[in-house]
Design a protein around this motif. Structure first.
Motif, PDB file in Angstrom:
ATOM      1  N   THR A 129      98.279 -23.241 120.975  1.00 47.64           N
ATOM      2  CA  THR A 129      97.784 -24.007 119.844  1.00 47.64           C
ATOM      3  C   THR A 129      99.287 -24.264 119.218  1.00 47.64           C
ATOM      4  O   THR A 129      99.339 -25.322 118.458  1.00 47.64           O
ATOM      5  N   GLU A 130     100.128 -23.217 119.059  1.00 50.98           N
ATOM      6  CA  GLU A 130     101.335 -23.380 118.449  1.00 50.98           C
ATOM      7  C   GLU A 130     102.148 -24.674 118.898  1.00 50.98           C
ATOM      8  O   GLU A 130     102.884 -25.287 117.835  1.00 50.98           O
ATOM      9  N   GLN A 131     102.102 -25.089 120.014  1.00 52.22           N
ATOM     10  CA  GLN A 131     102.731 -26.258 120.416  1.00 52.22           C
ATOM     11  C   GLN A 131     102.592 -27.480 119.842  1.00 52.22           C
ATOM     12  O   GLN A 131     102.853 -28.613 120.013  1.00 52.22           O
ATOM     13  N   MET A 132     100.863 -27.300 119.561  1.00 49.52           N
ATOM     14  CA  MET A 132     100.425 -28.765 118.932  1.00 49.52           C
ATOM     15  C   MET A 132     101.297 -29.204 117.634  1.00 49.52           C
ATOM     16  O   MET A 132     101.149 -30.318 116.846  1.00 49.52           O
ATOM     17  N   GLU A 133     102.128 -28.512 117.207  1.00 47.66           N
ATOM     18  CA  GLU A 133     103.076 -28.900 115.808  1.00 47.66           C
ATOM     19  C   GLU A 133     103.928 -29.906 116.336  1.00 47.66           C
ATOM     20  O   GLU A 133     104.494 -30.788 115.683  1.00 47.66           O
ATOM     21  N   SER A 134     104.228 -30.124 117.712  1.00 47.23           N
ATOM     22  CA  SER A 134     105.325 -30.958 118.385  1.00 47.23           C
ATOM     23  C   SER A 134     104.576 -32.102 119.044  1.00 47.23           C
ATOM     24  O   SER A 134     103.719 -32.042 119.580  1.00 47.23           O
ATOM     25  N   ASP A 135     105.204 -33.267 118.731  1.00 46.30           N
ATOM     26  CA  ASP A 135     104.287 -34.679 119.037  1.00 46.30           C
ATOM     27  C   ASP A 135     104.474 -34.839 120.607  1.00 46.30           C
ATOM     28  O   ASP A 135     103.702 -35.306 121.016  1.00 46.30           O
ATOM     29  N   ASN A 136     105.450 -34.115 121.093  1.00 52.57           N
ATOM     30  CA  ASN A 136     105.537 -34.314 122.556  1.00 52.57           C
ATOM     31  C   ASN A 136     105.146 -33.318 123.320  1.00 52.57           C
ATOM     32  O   ASN A 136     105.332 -33.125 124.641  1.00 52.57           O
ATOM     33  N   SER A 137     104.364 -32.386 122.991  1.00 47.94           N
ATOM     34  CA  SER A 137     103.544 -31.215 123.742  1.00 47.94           C
ATOM     35  C   SER A 137     102.809 -31.696 124.764  1.00 47.94           C
ATOM     36  O   SER A 137     102.045 -32.653 124.746  1.00 47.94           O
ATOM     37  N   ALA A 138     102.724 -30.764 125.883  1.00 49.30           N
ATOM     38  CA  ALA A 138     101.896 -30.984 126.834  1.00 49.30           C
ATOM     39  C   ALA A 138     100.314 -31.233 126.455  1.00 49.30           C
ATOM     40  O   ALA A 138      99.687 -32.206 126.683  1.00 49.30           O
ATOM     41  N   LEU A 139     100.087 -30.295 125.235  1.00 46.32           N
ATOM     42  CA  LEU A 139      98.694 -30.349 124.963  1.00 46.32           C
ATOM     43  C   LEU A 139      98.146 -31.493 124.099  1.00 46.32           C
ATOM     44  O   LEU A 139      97.096 -31.968 124.165  1.00 46.32           O
ATOM     45  N   ASN A 140      99.222 -31.837 123.346  1.00 46.13           N
ATOM     46  CA  ASN A 140      98.958 -33.018 122.562  1.00 46.13           C
ATOM     47  C   ASN A 140      98.854 -34.333 123.370  1.00 46.13           C
ATOM     48  O   ASN A 140      97.980 -35.154 123.207  1.00 46.13           O
ATOM     49  N   LYS A 141      99.527 -34.074 124.503  1.00 39.56           N
ATOM     50  CA  LYS A 141      99.416 -35.368 125.444  1.00 39.56           C
ATOM     51  C   LYS A 141      98.016 -35.653 125.796  1.00 39.56           C
ATOM     52  O   LYS A 141      97.427 -36.580 126.117  1.00 39.56           O
ATOM     53  N   LEU A 142      97.480 -34.254 126.335  1.00 38.21           N
ATOM     54  CA  LEU A 142      96.282 -34.186 126.983  1.00 38.21           C
ATOM     55  C   LEU A 142      95.177 -34.656 125.892  1.00 38.21           C
ATOM     56  O   LEU A 142      94.293 -35.460 126.246  1.00 38.21           O
ATOM     57  N   ILE A 143      95.351 -34.304 124.585  1.00 38.74           N
ATOM     58  CA  ILE A 143      94.463 -34.574 123.768  1.00 38.74           C
ATOM     59  C   ILE A 143      94.560 -36.088 123.372  1.00 38.74           C
ATOM     60  O   ILE A 143      93.391 -36.692 123.236  1.00 38.74           O
ATOM     61  N   LEU A 144      95.450 -36.422 123.177  1.00 40.64           N
ATOM     62  CA  LEU A 144      95.661 -37.795 122.704  1.00 40.64           C
ATOM     63  C   LEU A 144      95.177 -38.833 123.877  1.00 40.64           C
ATOM     64  O   LEU A 144      94.361 -39.925 123.930  1.00 40.64           O
ATOM     65  N   ASP A 145      95.528 -38.410 125.077  1.00 40.26           N
ATOM     66  CA  ASP A 145      94.971 -39.079 126.233  1.00 40.26           C
ATOM     67  C   ASP A 145      93.390 -39.395 126.111  1.00 40.26           C
ATOM     68  O   ASP A 145      92.584 -40.346 126.389  1.00 40.26           O
ATOM     69  N   ALA A 146      92.952 -38.050 126.122  1.00 41.58           N
ATOM     70  CA  ALA A 146      91.136 -38.117 126.095  1.00 41.58           C
ATOM     71  C   ALA A 146      90.595 -38.814 124.882  1.00 41.58           C
ATOM     72  O   ALA A 146      89.727 -39.482 125.243  1.00 41.58           O
ATOM     73  N   MET A 147      91.321 -38.848 123.786  1.00 46.88           N
ATOM     74  CA  MET A 147      90.815 -39.552 122.492  1.00 46.88           C
ATOM     75  C   MET A 147      91.010 -41.276 122.915  1.00 46.88           C
ATOM     76  O   MET A 147      90.140 -41.693 122.590  1.00 46.88           O
ATOM     77  N   ASN A 148      92.241 -41.285 123.523  1.00 49.58           N
ATOM     78  CA  ASN A 148      92.151 -42.893 123.505  1.00 49.58           C
ATOM     79  C   ASN A 148      91.577 -43.443 124.687  1.00 49.58           C
ATOM     80  O   ASN A 148      91.092 -44.617 124.782  1.00 49.58           O
ATOM     81  N   SER A 149      91.046 -42.478 125.518  1.00 43.86           N
ATOM     82  CA  SER A 149      90.183 -42.875 126.681  1.00 43.86           C
ATOM     83  C   SER A 149      88.590 -42.814 126.396  1.00 43.86           C
ATOM     84  O   SER A 149      87.668 -43.566 127.244  1.00 43.86           O
ATOM     85  N   SER A 150      88.372 -42.475 125.245  1.00 42.78           N
ATOM     86  CA  SER A 150      86.971 -42.438 124.934  1.00 42.78           C
ATOM     87  C   SER A 150      86.640 -43.965 124.187  1.00 42.78           C
ATOM     88  O   SER A 150      87.237 -44.424 123.571  1.00 42.78           O
ATOM     89  N   PRO A 151      85.578 -44.415 124.925  1.00 40.60           N
ATOM     90  CA  PRO A 151      85.171 -45.747 124.220  1.00 40.60           C
ATOM     91  C   PRO A 151      84.831 -45.755 123.032  1.00 40.60           C
ATOM     92  O   PRO A 151      84.348 -44.885 122.395  1.00 40.60           O
ATOM     93  N   ARG A 152      85.200 -47.123 122.256  1.00 41.66           N
ATOM     94  CA  ARG A 152      84.416 -47.284 121.038  1.00 41.66           C
ATOM     95  C   ARG A 152      83.085 -48.196 121.254  1.00 41.66           C
ATOM     96  O   ARG A 152      83.224 -49.240 121.689  1.00 41.66           O
ATOM     97  N   LEU A 153      82.144 -47.583 120.749  1.00 40.68           N
ATOM     98  CA  LEU A 153      81.003 -48.171 120.811  1.00 40.68           C
ATOM     99  C   LEU A 153      80.443 -48.845 119.559  1.00 40.68           C
ATOM    100  O   LEU A 153      80.830 -48.603 118.488  1.00 40.68           O
TER     101      LEU A 153
END
Length: 302
Positions: A278-302
């Motif tokens: 979780t410490e890496q989440m402070e950084s915009d380009n972290s591997a975990l943040n990329k995974l999270i943002l990709d998951a959020m962006n792929s979730s459909p808007r209903l």
């Protein structure tokens, strides 16, 4: 991640405590230092977000009325009434940390137009598990009503991942909501079965009852997730340098989720431990943040 099932009653209390002590499995710092360093890093990053002049924020919001526990909200520039909301529930084995450690990802997430809400809850031994789960539910009801047009994504780390998983198995009609409040879940290094926790040092403060173990073990309540929307996604992530019991619990939880009609992905981040994850989440380009943002962006808007 295919660790053998450990029969917790067949090993000593010392061995059980070791398996459920994440600090013992970190290779970057001594176990007596890694937790203090982790708390300091999260607090410093949260303080930075709270004092950044351009960040609009609401701090210490009493989400269940006067005198109740609080949450903090961090807004992006130009947020809209439909901006996504990232709800974060902190870890600390249900007895440490708070919102002052929970806004560390606000700045990078705000930069992507996402509202961040950091949830606080009472801690053991003052609070029981029943109270803690109830407070997290109240916080999410508050956020659903406050942001009726937004997609809500719930995320938790360690004990917070356990609490987030409990929210997925909640009957929200009992809380006055007309539907399921979340569009996705991000569960980081979580506990999904409280049974072994009841047999470790963690329970000295928690004092879990047998009923709480059954009611609030997400792996035992998966059948209640059948009401999840079909588009729902669960992202499970864990560090490579993690206890085999944490890895086993995540793998077992994922196995239970697989028969359900939802998207479930599992990620082991190489080089990370329970805390650096979780410490890496402070950084915009972290591997975990990329995974999270990709998951959020792929979730459909209903």
């Amino acid at each position: 991640l295919n660790n053998p099932l450990i029969t917790m009653t067949s090993i000593s209390r010392e061995e059980r405590d070791y398996l459920y002590s994440p600090s013992k499995w970190s290779r970057r710092l001594p176990s007596d230092e890694v937790v203090a360093v982790h708390a300091r890093k999260l607090m410093e990053a949260t303080h930075k977000a709270q004092t950044k002049c351009h960040v609009r924020r609401e701090l210490n919001v009493e989400y269940a009325g006067p005198g109740s526990q609080t949450l903090d909200i961090y807004y992006p520039d130009g947020d809209r009434e439909s901006s996504d909301v990232f709800i974060y529930i902190h870890g600390g084995y249900w007895q440490f940390m708070g919102t002052e450690h929970s806004g560390f990802m606000a700045l990078p997430f705000n930069a992507h137009g996402i509202i961040v809400a950091a949830v606080g809850y009472d801690l053991a031994p003052k609070a029981t598990m029943t109270l803690i789960v109830g407070q997290c539910r109240q916080a999410c009801v508050y956020l659903r009503l406050k942001f009726p047009k937004s997609r809500l994504f719930v995320c938790g780390h360690s004990a917070g991942a356990h609490l987030a998983a409990c929210l997925l198995a909640t009957d929200w009609s009992h809380y006055g909501l007309g539907g399921f409040p979340f569009s996705g879940a991000i569960l980081l290094s979580g506990i999904y079965d409280l049974t072994p926790i009841q047999q470790t040092y963690v329970n000295d403060a928690l004092q879990l009852t047998d009923e709480e173990v059954m009611t609030f073990s997400p792996i035992k309540t998966v059948k209640q997730l059948s009401a999840l929307p079909t588009h729902f996604s669960v992202l499970l992530a864990i560090g490579e340098q993690e206890s085999p019991e944490f890895k086993r619990q995540m793998a077992e939880y994922r196995k239970e989720l697989q028969p359900l009609d939802l998207s479930c992905s599992l990620h082991e981040l190489m080089g990370d431990d329970h805390f650096s994850l979780t410490e890496q989440m402070e950084s915009d380009n972290s591997a975990l943040n990329k995974l999270i943002l990709d998951a959020m962006n792929s979730s459909p808007r209903l």
